[in-house]
Design an enzyme around this catalytic site. Structure first.
Site, PDB file in Angstrom:
ATOM      1  N   SER A   1       0.805  -1.221   0.000  1.00  0.00           N
ATOM      2  CA  SER A   1       0.000   0.000   0.000  1.00  0.00           C
ATOM      3  C   SER A   1       0.840   1.274   0.000  1.00  0.00           C
ATOM      4  O   SER A   1       0.288   2.368   0.153  1.00  0.00           O
ATOM      5  CB  SER A   1      -0.927  -0.004   1.225  1.00  0.00           C
ATOM      6  OG  SER A   1      -0.158  -0.105   2.410  1.00  0.00           O
TER       7      SER A   1
ATOM      8  N   THR B   1      -1.503   3.788   4.753  1.00  0.00           N
ATOM      9  CA  THR B   1      -0.512   4.847   4.510  1.00  0.00           C
ATOM     10  C   THR B   1       0.513   4.829   5.627  1.00  0.00           C
ATOM     11  O   THR B   1       0.153   4.569   6.778  1.00  0.00           O
ATOM     12  CB  THR B   1      -1.240   6.216   4.521  1.00  0.00           C
ATOM     13  OG1 THR B   1      -2.138   6.240   3.420  1.00  0.00           O
ATOM     14  CG2 THR B   1      -0.276   7.385   4.437  1.00  0.00           C
TER      15      THR B   1
ATOM     16  N   THR C   1       1.787   7.008   0.266  1.00  0.00           N
ATOM     17  CA  THR C   1       0.871   5.890   0.021  1.00  0.00           C
ATOM     18  C   THR C   1       0.719   5.626  -1.470  1.00  0.00           C
ATOM     19  O   THR C   1       0.985   6.510  -2.297  1.00  0.00           O
ATOM     20  CB  THR C   1      -0.521   6.218   0.614  1.00  0.00           C
ATOM     21  OG1 THR C   1      -1.358   5.063   0.557  1.00  0.00           O
ATOM     22  CG2 THR C   1      -1.212   7.348  -0.147  1.00  0.00           C
TER      23      THR C   1
ATOM     24  N   ARG D   1      -7.246   9.315  -9.377  1.00  0.00           N
ATOM     25  CA  ARG D   1      -7.825   9.598  -8.050  1.00  0.00           C
ATOM     26  C   ARG D   1      -6.709  10.005  -7.079  1.00  0.00           C
ATOM     27  O   ARG D   1      -5.656   9.385  -7.009  1.00  0.00           O
ATOM     28  CB  ARG D   1      -8.546   8.346  -7.526  1.00  0.00           C
ATOM     29  CG  ARG D   1      -9.114   8.470  -6.098  1.00  0.00           C
ATOM     30  CD  ARG D   1      -8.169   7.953  -5.027  1.00  0.00           C
ATOM     31  NE  ARG D   1      -8.739   8.008  -3.685  1.00  0.00           N
ATOM     32  CZ  ARG D   1      -8.052   7.814  -2.578  1.00  0.00           C
ATOM     33  NH1 ARG D   1      -6.764   7.549  -2.618  1.00  0.00           N
ATOM     34  NH2 ARG D   1      -8.629   7.883  -1.393  1.00  0.00           N
TER      35      ARG D   1
ATOM     36  N   THR E   1      -4.506   8.061   8.172  1.00  0.00           N
ATOM     37  CA  THR E   1      -4.604   6.895   7.306  1.00  0.00           C
ATOM     38  C   THR E   1      -6.079   6.518   7.223  1.00  0.00           C
ATOM     39  O   THR E   1      -6.880   6.933   8.050  1.00  0.00           O
ATOM     40  CB  THR E   1      -3.732   5.725   7.838  1.00  0.00           C
ATOM     41  OG1 THR E   1      -3.839   4.618   6.941  1.00  0.00           O
ATOM     42  CG2 THR E   1      -4.143   5.298   9.230  1.00  0.00           C
ATOM     43  N   GLY E   2      -6.415   5.747   6.194  1.00  0.00           N
ATOM     44  CA  GLY E   2      -7.813   5.369   6.015  1.00  0.00           C
ATOM     45  C   GLY E   2      -8.388   5.978   4.747  1.00  0.00           C
ATOM     46  O   GLY E   2      -7.643   6.487   3.905  1.00  0.00           O
TER      47      GLY E   2
ATOM     48  N   GLY F   1      -9.344   8.281   2.282  1.00  0.00           N
ATOM     49  CA  GLY F   1      -8.971   9.676   2.105  1.00  0.00           C
ATOM     50  C   GLY F   1     -10.156  10.585   1.875  1.00  0.00           C
ATOM     51  O   GLY F   1     -10.159  11.745   2.309  1.00  0.00           O
TER      52      GLY F   1
HETATM   53  N1  ASP Z   1      -5.441   7.575   3.062  1.00  0.00           N
HETATM   54  C1  ASP Z   1      -5.044   6.766   1.923  1.00  0.00           C
HETATM   55  C2  ASP Z   1      -5.816   7.261   0.716  1.00  0.00           C
HETATM   56  O1  ASP Z   1      -6.999   7.537   0.833  1.00  0.00           O
HETATM   57  C3  ASP Z   1      -5.262   5.312   2.104  1.00  0.00           C
HETATM   58  C4  ASP Z   1      -5.002   4.741   3.482  1.00  0.00           C
HETATM   59  O2  ASP Z   1      -4.311   5.308   4.294  1.00  0.00           O
HETATM   60  O3  ASP Z   1      -5.522   3.681   3.789  1.00  0.00           O
HETATM   61  O4  ASP Z   1      -5.249   7.309  -0.350  1.00  0.00           O
END
Ligand code: ASP
Length: 323
Positions: free
Chosen positions: A84, A185, A203, A213, A236-237, A239
Site C-alpha cells: 500500500s 498509509t 501511500t 484519483r 490513514t484510512g 482519504g
Molecule cells: N489515506 C489513503 C488514501 O486515501 C489510504 C489509506 O491510508 O488507507 O489514499
C-alpha cells in the site's frame, strides 16, 4: 485497510490521559540555542516500527526531524512486501501504481507534495524537492514525473510480481470491482533534539482506484499537518472521509487550543462518524504528537496499529476505536 490481527489488546483511552492542558502551556516557545528536547517519533501501522527505527537513528545522531521523517518513511516506500506504499504498492484500475506523498517542516510550515506520481520508488523525496527547490507545494501526474526526472530521480517499474498478479486477479473478478479495502498509509510525525518537528505521509492510495484519483495523503492539512509551536498529525484510512473534515489540520488546531492530542484525535474521528453514520466501512485513523512528546492515536473502526519510539524504546500499540 486490510484486516490485521491484534498484537495486543488495550485501550488508548485507558493508557493515555485525555486531560486537556491549558492553552497557556502551548504558547509558542522561543527555541534556546543549544537547548535539547527528547527526540520522539510516531507513525501508522506495523510497518511504522521499521520506519521509526530509521527515524530514531537519524534523530539520535542530532539529525533534524525533517530528515528523520523522510528517511523513516522511505524504508516503507522501498519495501516490496508493503502493498500500500511505494514500490510494490497495489496499482489503480488500469494496472498503474500511482503514488501520493507529502512532507511538512513544522519549523516554518514549508511543505511539498506529489500526487499521482508513477515510476519512482520514493515519492517522499520528490515531495521534499518540491518543498525545497520550487515555489510550489503540490505537483501532480505527468508534471510530477517530469519534475522527478529533472531532479535526477531514477525511474523504475513499481509493480512487483505479487502486485501484478493481484491486479490481474482483481481484473478477472468483476464482482470485486468496487472493493477498496486494500490500502494503508505510512504517516509519521517526529520531534528532534532542538524541539523542531516535521511530518511525512506516503501511500499508493486505494487499490484499484480510478486512474487519477488522489486521496488525502498529498494534501497538506488532510493527510498531514505540522507546526513546531504545537505538534503534528498524520492520517490513514479512506482519504475521501479525511478530506471532508480537514483531518490532520483539525487535530493540530485542537491541540493548539489546549486539547490533549488523544482528545484532539478523538474529536476529529467523532466528527467523521457523526457525518457518515450509514457508512460503517469508511475507515479513518490518526496519529498525533505534541511538541512536548504527548501522543494521541485512534481510529473509527478496530484494527489500527500505531508505532511509537524514542531513544530508549520502540512500541507497537493497538489503538482504540470509536466503534
Ligand atoms: N489515506 C489513503 C488514501 O486515501 C489510504 C489509506 O491510508 O488507507 O489514499
Amino acid at each position: 485497510m486490510k484486516r490485521r490481527k491484534f498484537l495486543a489488546t488495550g485501550s488508548v483511552w485507558g493508557a493515555t490521559s485525555v486531560i486537556a492542558k491549558g492553552a497557556e502551556d502551548l504558547k509558542p516557545k522561543k527555541l534556546v540555542p543549544g537547548a535539547t528536547t527528547s527526540p520522539m517519533v510516531i507513525s501508522t501501522w506495523d510497518f511504522g516500527v521499521r520506519a521509526n527505527k530509521k527515524a530514531i537513528e537519524v534523530l539520535a545522531t542530532g539529525g533534524t526531524a525533517l530528515d528523520a521523517v523522510q528517511q523513516g518513511v522511505m524504508v516503507v516506500e522501498s519495501d516490496p512486501t508493503v502493498t500500500s506504499v511505494g514500490y510494490g504498492g497495489l496499482p489503480n484500475a488500469a494496472g498503474v501504481v500511482e503514488l501520493d506523498a507529502s512532507i511538512m517542516d513544522g519549523s516554518d510550515l514549508e511543505c511539498g507534495a506529489v500526487a499521482g506520481l508513477s515510476g519512482f520508488e520514493n515519492p517522499i523525496s520528490v515531495a521534499r524537492k518540491v518543498m525545497e527547490e520550487t515555489p510550489h507545494v503540490l505537483i501532480v501526474g505527468s508534471g510530477a514525473r517530469q519534475f522527478a526526472l529533472s531532479k535526477g530521480f531514477q525511474e523504475r517499474d513499481l509493480l512487483t510480481e505479487q502486485s501484478r498478479k493481484a491486479w490481474q486477479a482483481w481484473r478477472a473478478n468483476q464482482k470485486e470491482k468496487r472493493q477498496i479495502d486494500d490500502h494503508d498509509t505510512i504517516g509519521m510525525v517526529a520531534v528532534d533534539q532542538r524541539g523542531q518537528m516535521a511530518a511525512a505521509c506516503t501511500t499508493s492510495g486505494l487499490a484499484w482506484k480510478i486512474p487519477g484519483r488522489v486521496g488525502d495523503s498529498p494534501l497538506v492539512g488532510h493527510g498531514l499537518y505540522c507546526d513546531s509551536d504545537v505538534g503534528g498529525a498524520a492520517a490513514t484510512g479512506i482519504g475521501e472521509e479525511i478530506v471532508k473534515v480537514c483531518g490532520s489540520y483539525q487535530v493540530v488546531e485542537y491541540m493548539r487550543q489546549g486539547v490533549h492530542p488523544q482528545d484532539a484525535v478523538k474529536r476529529v474521528l467523532q466528527r467523521v462518524l457523526d457525518r457518515q453514520p450509514d457508512k460503517p466501512d469508511r475507515w479513518v485513523g490518526f496519529v498525533a504528537l505534541r511538541r512536548d512528546g504527548e501522543v494521541g492515536y485512534a481510529s473509527t473502526n478496530t484494527g489500527f496499529q500505531v508505532a511509537v519510539a524514542d531513544l530508549a524504546s520502540s512500541r507497537l500499540i493497538v489503538a482504540a476505536s470509536l466503534r
